[in-house]
Write an enzyme that holds these catalytic residues in place. Sequence first.
Site, PDB file in Angstrom:
ATOM      1  N   HIS A  45      -9.305   3.455   5.575  1.00  0.00           N
ATOM      2  CA  HIS A  45      -8.386   2.969   6.600  1.00  0.00           C
ATOM      3  C   HIS A  45      -9.159   2.122   7.606  1.00  0.00           C
ATOM      4  CE1 HIS A  45     -10.185   6.223   8.872  1.00  0.00           C
ATOM      5  NE2 HIS A  45      -9.737   7.105   8.011  1.00  0.00           N
TER       6      HIS A  45
HETATM    7  P1  TYD Z   1      -8.737  11.519   8.547  1.00  0.00           P
HETATM    8  O1  TYD Z   1      -9.404  10.741   9.620  1.00  0.00           O
HETATM    9  O2  TYD Z   1      -7.411  11.039   8.073  1.00  0.00           O
HETATM   10  O3  TYD Z   1      -9.725  11.685   7.315  1.00  0.00           O
HETATM   11  P2  TYD Z   1      -9.961  10.635   6.135  1.00  0.00           P
HETATM   12  O4  TYD Z   1      -9.924   9.297   6.782  1.00  0.00           O
HETATM   13  O5  TYD Z   1     -11.270  10.977   5.555  1.00  0.00           O
HETATM   14  O6  TYD Z   1      -8.843  10.797   5.191  1.00  0.00           O
HETATM   15  O7  TYD Z   1      -8.621  13.026   9.030  1.00  0.00           O
HETATM   16  C1  TYD Z   1      -8.097  14.029   8.190  1.00  0.00           C
HETATM   17  C2  TYD Z   1      -7.230  14.946   9.019  1.00  0.00           C
HETATM   18  O8  TYD Z   1      -8.027  15.596  10.000  1.00  0.00           O
HETATM   19  C3  TYD Z   1      -6.142  14.199   9.749  1.00  0.00           C
HETATM   20  O9  TYD Z   1      -4.880  14.544   9.212  1.00  0.00           O
HETATM   21  C4  TYD Z   1      -6.194  14.689  11.173  1.00  0.00           C
HETATM   22  C5  TYD Z   1      -7.390  15.560  11.262  1.00  0.00           C
HETATM   23  N1  TYD Z   1      -8.357  15.082  12.282  1.00  0.00           N
HETATM   24  C6  TYD Z   1      -8.281  15.588  13.556  1.00  0.00           C
HETATM   25  O10 TYD Z   1      -7.408  16.407  13.881  1.00  0.00           O
HETATM   26  N2  TYD Z   1      -9.207  15.181  14.481  1.00  0.00           N
HETATM   27  C7  TYD Z   1     -10.180  14.296  14.179  1.00  0.00           C
HETATM   28  O11 TYD Z   1     -11.018  13.951  15.058  1.00  0.00           O
HETATM   29  C8  TYD Z   1     -10.231  13.756  12.855  1.00  0.00           C
HETATM   30  C9  TYD Z   1     -11.286  12.753  12.463  1.00  0.00           C
HETATM   31  C10 TYD Z   1      -9.305  14.180  11.935  1.00  0.00           C
END
Ligand code: TYD
Length: 141
Positions: free
Chosen positions: A56
């Site tokens: 993303h």
């Molecule tokens: P995400 O950033 O979407 O991970 P990736 O990009 O690797 O798929 O994060 C995964 C989940 O974790 C997302 O649904 C929300 C949660 N999250 C938080 O609650 N706080 C944070 O600081 C991060 C990075 C993720």
Amino acid sequence: MNSVMTIYAANLIQFPKILDPRGNLTFIEQERHIPFEIARVYWIYDVPGGEQRGGHAFHKQEEVIIALSGSFDVLLDDGNAQKIVHLNRAYHGLFVPKMLWRRMQNFSTNSVAYVIASCGYDEDDYVRDYKKYKSIVRKSE
Ligand code: TYD
């Protein structure tokens, strides 16, 4: 014309490294080593073989990605060009500016991706759809 973010705006930061026969030490001070005010850190670990994380872009968030342990690749894409940066040193940080598509992949066993971010977690800041990302980038060209 708005300014367009390109993969060339991402760069590797070398942190201080205190070599010591007892074990090496690296440190980060916000004002000296990180090009933004730190709002949050998070880390990704226990990644099963072959999995990818990220995939993303962020409207506003800037970040520095560090392979604290092990190694992985960061794929960067600005909508026109791509590059892959291999991270495998705990004293290197990859600065990723806002609005650059990025994905982490090829995690080694027991690797830890440590991410220093300029914003708190905000789902509205994510661009999770690559087609949408491309259309935003095209509009700002
Ligand atoms: P995400 O950033 O979407 O991970 P990736 O990009 O690797 O798929 O994060 C995964 C989940 O974790 C997302 O649904 C929300 C949660 N999250 C938080 O609650 N706080 C944070 O600081 C991060 C990075 C993720």
